[in-house]
Design a protein around this motif. Structure first.
Motif, mmCIF file in Angstrom:
data_model
loop_
_atom_site.group_PDB
_atom_site.id
_atom_site.type_symbol
_atom_site.label_atom_id
_atom_site.label_comp_id
_atom_site.label_asym_id
_atom_site.label_seq_id
_atom_site.Cartn_x
_atom_site.Cartn_y
_atom_site.Cartn_z
ATOM 1 N N GLU A 186 46.488 36.841 44.208
ATOM 2 C CA GLU A 186 47.073 36.311 45.444
ATOM 3 C C GLU A 186 47.982 37.344 46.091
ATOM 4 O O GLU A 186 47.991 37.499 47.321
ATOM 5 C CB GLU A 186 47.863 35.037 45.139
ATOM 6 N N LEU A 187 48.726 38.036 45.274
ATOM 7 C CA LEU A 187 49.617 39.068 45.806
ATOM 8 C C LEU A 187 48.815 40.183 46.453
ATOM 9 O O LEU A 187 49.149 40.663 47.542
ATOM 10 C CB LEU A 187 50.492 39.632 44.674
ATOM 11 N N SER A 188 47.739 40.598 45.787
ATOM 12 C CA SER A 188 46.911 41.676 46.310
ATOM 13 C C SER A 188 46.287 41.299 47.646
ATOM 14 O O SER A 188 46.130 42.145 48.534
ATOM 15 C CB SER A 188 45.822 42.030 45.302
ATOM 16 N N ALA A 189 45.952 40.017 47.800
ATOM 17 C CA ALA A 189 45.319 39.558 49.038
ATOM 18 C C ALA A 189 46.322 39.273 50.144
ATOM 19 O O ALA A 189 45.923 38.989 51.281
ATOM 20 C CB ALA A 189 44.499 38.295 48.750
ATOM 21 N N ALA A 190 47.606 39.362 49.840
ATOM 22 C CA ALA A 190 48.636 38.938 50.788
ATOM 23 C C ALA A 190 49.151 40.053 51.682
ATOM 24 O O ALA A 190 50.076 39.853 52.453
ATOM 25 C CB ALA A 190 49.815 38.320 50.030
ATOM 26 N N LEU A 208 51.965 47.379 39.965
ATOM 27 C CA LEU A 208 51.428 46.063 39.614
ATOM 28 C C LEU A 208 50.152 45.782 40.395
ATOM 29 O O LEU A 208 49.162 45.272 39.839
ATOM 30 C CB LEU A 208 52.487 44.989 39.905
ATOM 31 N N LEU A 209 50.143 46.134 41.676
ATOM 32 C CA LEU A 209 48.955 45.931 42.499
ATOM 33 C C LEU A 209 47.812 46.831 42.038
ATOM 34 O O LEU A 209 46.655 46.421 41.987
ATOM 35 C CB LEU A 209 49.279 46.212 43.964
ATOM 36 N N ALA A 210 48.155 48.088 41.703
ATOM 37 C CA ALA A 210 47.134 49.041 41.274
ATOM 38 C C ALA A 210 46.472 48.602 39.983
ATOM 39 O O ALA A 210 45.281 48.881 39.746
ATOM 40 C CB ALA A 210 47.750 50.425 41.110
ATOM 41 N N GLU A 216 43.838 49.585 45.862
ATOM 42 C CA GLU A 216 44.876 49.028 46.718
ATOM 43 C C GLU A 216 45.902 50.110 47.063
ATOM 44 O O GLU A 216 46.445 50.776 46.176
ATOM 45 C CB GLU A 216 45.574 47.859 46.014
ATOM 46 N N ALA A 217 46.198 50.281 48.354
ATOM 47 C CA ALA A 217 47.188 51.271 48.812
ATOM 48 C C ALA A 217 48.039 50.635 49.901
ATOM 49 O O ALA A 217 47.786 50.807 51.098
ATOM 50 C CB ALA A 217 46.508 52.532 49.327
#
Length: 297
Positions: A186-190, A208-210, A216-217
């Protein structure tokens, strides 16, 4: 020896070249070149290796730089102690700190410093951890505040001013859940928005996203105010010190989310060079910061 020569030499090393040093010192390039050449004549050996990318110290130059720092520190102490008001705090004090600390923690202290020490001139400069510690080493700052989970740089005295709370925030219109931790997906998509690299808590969130999506950048922003406005406009979520978003959380422009995992506890550290003599003014400001910058709520 004219200590101006030493100051010019150290500035050349820090700036990486004669031209950049001259610009920093406000001299013409030939003046700085003359200063370096005078030192090389006194030393009887080259002090700099010149190359297309700039300059670097020779072995003798590195040794000179080490002694030059001590000589300039001693000169500063001597001149201060020779003044009639040497026992009283007077003169400039330069403090580096993250933007959030400068704006939300230090700026409110300026009236108190001015009232208690009217002859002290306190300057604040926004800087990340690496820049702030380099400024201390290069004598461009007297004190620094750094926001990190832990830090242990050589030659630096540290005072832990306590844990600084962080908040993961989004626009009030967000569809993300608030009653439970959001998932990494959810965080990555936000559309996460971050501060510039070198900001410890932004870099932790980026890591955390990576771990969820290596491709993700997230975009990086240079200032907290710009970042807050973008988030409030619904462009994404971000992680910031709670003190910087307290007003927006209180009036409903932003809402706080629960992060997907426990983040590192960020501490605010007061840093000062261990070996450098501290003027009465620096000691006074150090004491004020140690006593009146409590942990953020």
């Amino acid at each position: 020896m004219d200590t101006r020569l030493l100051n010019s030499f150290l500035t050349v090393l820090r700036a990486g070249g004669i031209t950049a040093a001259a610009a920093e010192l406000g001299f013409v390039q030939s003046t700085v070149t003359t200063h370096v050449q005078a030192l090389e004549r006194l030393a009887g050996t080259p002090l700099l290796d010149r190359h297309p990318g700039g300059v670097s110290p020779t072995r003798a130059g590195s040794l000179l730089a080490e002694h030059a720092q001590r000589i300039l520190d001693l000169e500063e102490r001597m001149l201060t102690e020779l003044t009639t008001a040497a026992a009283e705090p007077t003169g400039p004090v330069r403090v580096c700190a993250p933007e959030s600390v400068c704006a939300y923690r230090l700026a409110p202290l300026l009236p108190e410093v001015r009232t208690r020490f009217p002859d002290v001139s306190l300057s604040l400069f926004p800087a990340g951890t690496r820049t702030a510690l380099t400024a201390l080493a290069d004598r461009r700052a007297d004190l620094a505040l750094v926001l990190e989970p832990s830090v242990n740089p050589p030659g630096i005295d540290l005072v832990d001013l306590g844990v600084q709370r962080l908040s993961l925030v989004a626009a009030a219109t967000t569809g993300l859940p608030r009653h439970r931790p959001i998932t990494p997906a959810e965080l990555s998509a936000a559309d996460v928005l971050l501060l510039e690299q070198g900001c410890s808590y932004s870099d932790e969130l980026a890591a955390l996203l990576a771990a969820t999506d290596p491709s993700e950048a997230p975009p990086r922003f240079g200032g907290i105010e710009t970042l807050k406005r973008c988030v409030a406009a619904g462009l994404g979520v971000t992680l910031l010190p709670t003190v910087t978003v307290a007003d927006e959380l209180a009036d409903g422009r932003l809402v706080e989310l629960r992060p997907p995992t426990d983040l590192a506890r960020q501490h605010l550290w007061l840093a000062a060079p261990s070996s450098r003599w501290r003027s009465p003014a620096v000691r006074a400001v150090h004491a004020v910061l140690r006593e009146t910058v409590p942990p953020a709520p």
